[in-house]
Design an enzyme around this catalytic site. Structure first.
Site, PDB file in Angstrom:
ATOM      1  N   LEU A  78     -33.144  25.540  70.323  1.00  0.00           N
ATOM      2  CA  LEU A  78     -31.778  26.357  70.164  1.00  0.00           C
ATOM      3  C   LEU A  78     -32.250  27.178  68.985  1.00  0.00           C
ATOM      4  O   LEU A  78     -31.989  28.487  69.321  1.00  0.00           O
ATOM      5  CB  LEU A  78     -30.675  25.637  70.326  1.00  0.00           C
ATOM      6  N   LYS A  79     -32.488  26.710  67.900  1.00  0.00           N
ATOM      7  CA  LYS A  79     -32.723  27.532  67.023  1.00  0.00           C
ATOM      8  C   LYS A  79     -33.762  28.533  67.237  1.00  0.00           C
ATOM      9  O   LYS A  79     -33.792  29.752  66.680  1.00  0.00           O
ATOM     10  CB  LYS A  79     -33.317  26.642  65.684  1.00  0.00           C
ATOM     11  N   GLU A 100     -39.526  28.749  43.734  1.00  0.00           N
ATOM     12  CA  GLU A 100     -39.485  27.478  44.479  1.00  0.00           C
ATOM     13  C   GLU A 100     -40.363  27.532  45.709  1.00  0.00           C
ATOM     14  O   GLU A 100     -40.023  26.919  46.794  1.00  0.00           O
ATOM     15  CB  GLU A 100     -38.009  27.160  44.871  1.00  0.00           C
ATOM     16  N   CYS A 138     -21.796  27.328  46.160  1.00  0.00           N
ATOM     17  CA  CYS A 138     -21.419  28.507  46.946  1.00  0.00           C
ATOM     18  C   CYS A 138     -20.565  27.893  48.146  1.00  0.00           C
ATOM     19  O   CYS A 138     -20.425  26.677  48.397  1.00  0.00           O
ATOM     20  CB  CYS A 138     -22.827  29.004  47.578  1.00  0.00           C
ATOM     21  N   HIS A 168     -26.301  35.381  53.157  1.00  0.00           N
ATOM     22  CA  HIS A 168     -26.201  34.731  54.543  1.00  0.00           C
ATOM     23  C   HIS A 168     -26.294  35.722  55.711  1.00  0.00           C
ATOM     24  O   HIS A 168     -26.002  35.399  56.738  1.00  0.00           O
ATOM     25  CB  HIS A 168     -25.224  33.591  54.648  1.00  0.00           C
TER      26      HIS A 168
END
Length: 771
Positions: free
Chosen positions: A26-27, A499, A658, A709
């Site tokens: 699905l992603k 990172e 957050c 986001h």
């Protein structure tokens, strides 16, 4: 246990199931659609196939009833907003032009349209899209999704039970829309919303629904008498409908408490209650209330949120008690299985002995079926399963993995002084100003930079043996050089190394700590198409070697500006892992904190002047009942201070949080004693800055001015306006400028543009202040 007549009708079901598919199909389909590589029809076919596969698996496992409507392209609360027609004015044009694209615009925004606010679903790491409502909101039924999915299940021969967010929880989760008075209470819209639910229920009955589940998890929180009266009114009105299916009201994550007698008296046919963890108190509450005779009770005795195998003997004892308290007892999970991975059998790299202790969604479904069969046919019918379960539980209890005497001795020796910095903040701040020499409104980022395809490919090649460690390290160093170079050119004041070596902010550390194990396929949805693999905290925690010093030191060697050391805090390490359930959480947090304390000491020794210890999960892990909050916050804040308490006064300690409601933990944020805190604020219009100011928060803060986001790039003027709003609450000498969160999921073009605008906004506002 032998069969009982009361158990003869026992059925098995679950509240919901993972949506993503075994390979996150699905992603991939949704992200392909966003990029124009997958058509809308192909996306819909992928989704339909995944639903079919899920229902088939559930039915073949032996479930008697399968959930429908819990499948979602992005979020089930957003689906509810669509179902009731609560489309914000700024999104209506997009929805009317194309329903699918408009749906994703509500979730993600567009360049000129802000998305809905996103926050955590109760005390889980799942994020939902917050409904925006106001006194002018007009609801209109649009149950097309719920109807089509029920019809799909029925056509395949399944007994489907539609699962909807209940009307009271939906309104309690909502916020006033932009421009609406902050004191507007969405629950006042209940009488306007109930007719829409009545219409949806009638349509579902016509489509073949015998039962409909209405999820009301908000009722396990502390509720006012007015809110409980609203619950009573809602289910009195819905129960009085003649053209409706039977109603099953579900509450989970904690005990139902004062809402239990309200629902027990309501004219609904069933209740679904959680009997795991803190919700185990439901058993005593139900007995004290005299049970729910004549109603169906769906008993959530299999934990839907953690990955440890069920204790069949304990669950059967609970179920036996429940048989005398309800007209019919069915067996289920405590909540939707959305919160756990799909299947343990694909985990080829885990110790087979440890796998015996684990149950993911498919295994939990089998546990539900086993318990239902034992309740109906007697324990002799499942004797082999019960025997194996006893052996597996004993294996875990006796394993050397779970206990390390050295770790326990160190934890027991901790003193109160270990969890305190040597000097108060005002003196530390002066020492840090002297050491760092930062400008007014210093700029920084939260930690991660975009994880490119090249980085993911390099990690995959390293795992497959096609790239050696030296080659991988060279690739990581090249990425760090690029990230440092960009930040210097952009004018950012406190840098990060980006990172690139980290697959996930928790998993990276878990793989370097004893006591943790990592899965290969244990994906769980965090929000939208963002999936994470929470590690499993199986035993006592220690740090065999430094984890971040080499990469941080390398980044610092490339620049004269300070580079932050980046760590994930102890509470978040617990919250975003599947944590052990055989000792108090506070003890586990202390073990993790001591391991991280060693890392802080090594970073300092290497010359790192700024160290960020992220705790985005501090608020989400807050117990749902206020009475349980103080004990949690006591050990949670102590664990953070234990991590950072050994740092010198001129070492600046940052933390980050957050996407949560911060107003009720401001004192806890203060108690962390961090020098700088950065928080999500862009979508919530700097609300948190005012909450900090109202508390009198005395240290530096960076409420975010860039919503990471969403793919949209905030303009310089937009970021500057947010900064000016922040300055109304936080003095300029204590205000930092940063994004809402890490940039891992963003692409480089939007990241560059957004951060350049962020720096330009800081310079603009600095100039205004100086003039």
């Amino acid at each position: 246990m032998t069969p009982k007549s009361a158990a003869a009708a026992t059925r098995s079901t679950v509240h919901g199931y993972p949506r993503q598919g075994p390979d996150r199909e699905l992603k991939k389909a949704i992200e392909g659609y966003w990029k124009g590589r997958v058509t809308a029809d192909a996306l819909r076919e992928t989704a339909a196939r995944l639903r079919r596969d899920n229902w088939r698996e559930l039915a073949e496992s032996g479930l008697d009833e399968v959930p429908t409507g819990d499948f979602s392209y992005y979020d089930h609360v957003l689906d509810t907003s669509v179902m009731v027609g609560a489309i914000p004015a700024r999104h209506r044009a997009a929805v009317e032009a194309d329903a699918l694209d408009g749906y994703f615009t509500m979730a993600r925004g567009a360049q000129d349209v802000a998305p809905l606010e996103m926050t955590k679903w109760f005390d889980t790491n799942y994020h939902y899209l917050v409904p925006e409502l106001g006194p002018d909101t007009v609801f209109a039924a649009n149950p097309a999704k719920q109807l089509s999915e029920l019809r799909e299940a029925v056509a395949l021969g399944h007994t489907g039970r539609p699962v909807l967010v209940g009307p009271v929880t939906y309104l309690l989760l909502a916020k006033p829309a932009p421009g609406v008075a902050a004191d507007f209470e969405p629950l006042t819209l209940l009488d306007r919303l109930l007719p829409v639910y009545a219409e949806v229920l009638a349509d579902l009955r016509a489509a073949g629904a015998e039962w409909v589940q209405l999820d009301e998890p908000a009722l396990v929180q502390d509720r006012t008498p007015a809110e409980l009266n609203a619950v009573a009114r809602a289910y009195r009105d819905l129960g009085a409908l003649t053209d409706r299916p039977q109603l099953l009201v579900a509450a989970y994550f904690d005990r139902l408490g004062e809402a239990l007698p309200v629902l027990a008296k309501a004219p609904v046919e069933g209740l679904a209650l959680d009997f795991t963890g803190p919700a185990a108190a439901n058993l005593g509450d139900l007995a004290a209330a005299g049970g729910i005779p004549g109603k169906r009770l769906v008993a959530g005795v299999v934990d839907g949120r953690n990955v440890w195998i069920n204790d069949f003997a304990a669950s059967l004892s609970t179920l036996a008690t429940l048989l005398g308290l309800a007209g019919r007892v069915d067996v289920s999970t405590s909540c939707s299985l959305l919160h756990v991975p799909l299947d343990t059998t694909v985990e080829r790299d885990l110790d087979p002995g440890l796998i015996r202790w684990l149950a993911f969604a498919r295994q939990k479904t089998e546990e539900v079926v086993t318990l239902a069969r034992a309740l109906t046919g007697g324990t002799d019918t499942v004797a082999a399963r019960l025997s194996a379960n006893r052996a597996d539980l004993a294996s875990r209890s006796a394993s050397a993995i779970t206990r390390d005497p050295a770790v326990r001795a160190r934890s027991a020796s901790v003193t109160e002084a270990d969890a305190r910095r040597g000097l108060p903040y005002t003196e530390r701040a002066a020492a840090q100003r002297q050491r760092l020499g930062l400008p007014l409104l210093p700029t920084t980022t939260i930690g991660s930079f975009p994880q490119t395809t090249e980085l993911r490919t390099a990690r995959a090649e390293l795992r497959a043996g096609r790239l050696d460690a030296a080659g991988y390290d060279r690739r990581i160093e090249a990425e760090i050089r690029e990230v440092i170079s960009f930040q210097e050119k952009a004018g950012i004041d406190v840098l990060v190394h980006g990172e690139p070596e980290r697959n996930d902010m928790v998993q990276y550390f878990a793989e370097r700590l004893t006591g943790y194990v990592a899965t290969s396929h244990g994906w769980v949805q965090s929000y939208g198409t963002r999936y994470v693999r929470p590690p499993i905290l199986a035993g006592d925690i220690s740090r065999p070697a430094p984890m971040t010093v080499a990469t941080t030191s390398y980044a610092q060697s490339l620049t004269d500006r300070p580079v932050k050391g980046m760590l994930t805090g102890p509470v978040t390490m617990l919250a975003w892992s599947f944590v052990r359930d055989d000792q108090p959480l506070g003890e586990t947090a202390r073990q993790v904190a001591l391991a991280l304390r060693d890392e802080v000491a090594d970073l300092e020794a290497a010359g790192t002047a700024v160290i960020q210890v992220d705790e985005p999960a501090l608020r989400e892990t807050l117990p749902l009942r206020a009475a349980d909050g103080p004990a949690y916050l006591a050990w949670a804040t102590e664990a953070f201070r234990l991590t950072t308490g050994g740092a010198g006064p001129d070492t600046q300690i940052h933390t980050h949080m957050c996407y949560a409601e911060f107003g009720d933990i401001v004192q806890a944020i203060d108690d962390l004693d961090a020098d700088v805190i950065s928080l999500e604020a862009a979508r919530s219009h700097m609300q948190v800055a005012h909450e900090l100011a109202g508390h009198g928060y005395p240290r530096a803060a960076g409420p975010g001015v860039y919503d990471i986001h969403s793919p949209r790039v905030p303009s310089t003027q937009e970021a500057a306006d947010l900064l000016r709003t922040g300055l109304k609450a936080i003095p300029a000498e204590r205000l930092w400028v940063n994004p809402d969160c890490g940039l891992k999921t963003r692409g480089w073009p939007e990241t560059r543009a957004s951060l350049e605008n962020l720096v330009a906004a800081a310079r603009m506002v600095r100039a205004e202040l100086s003039s």
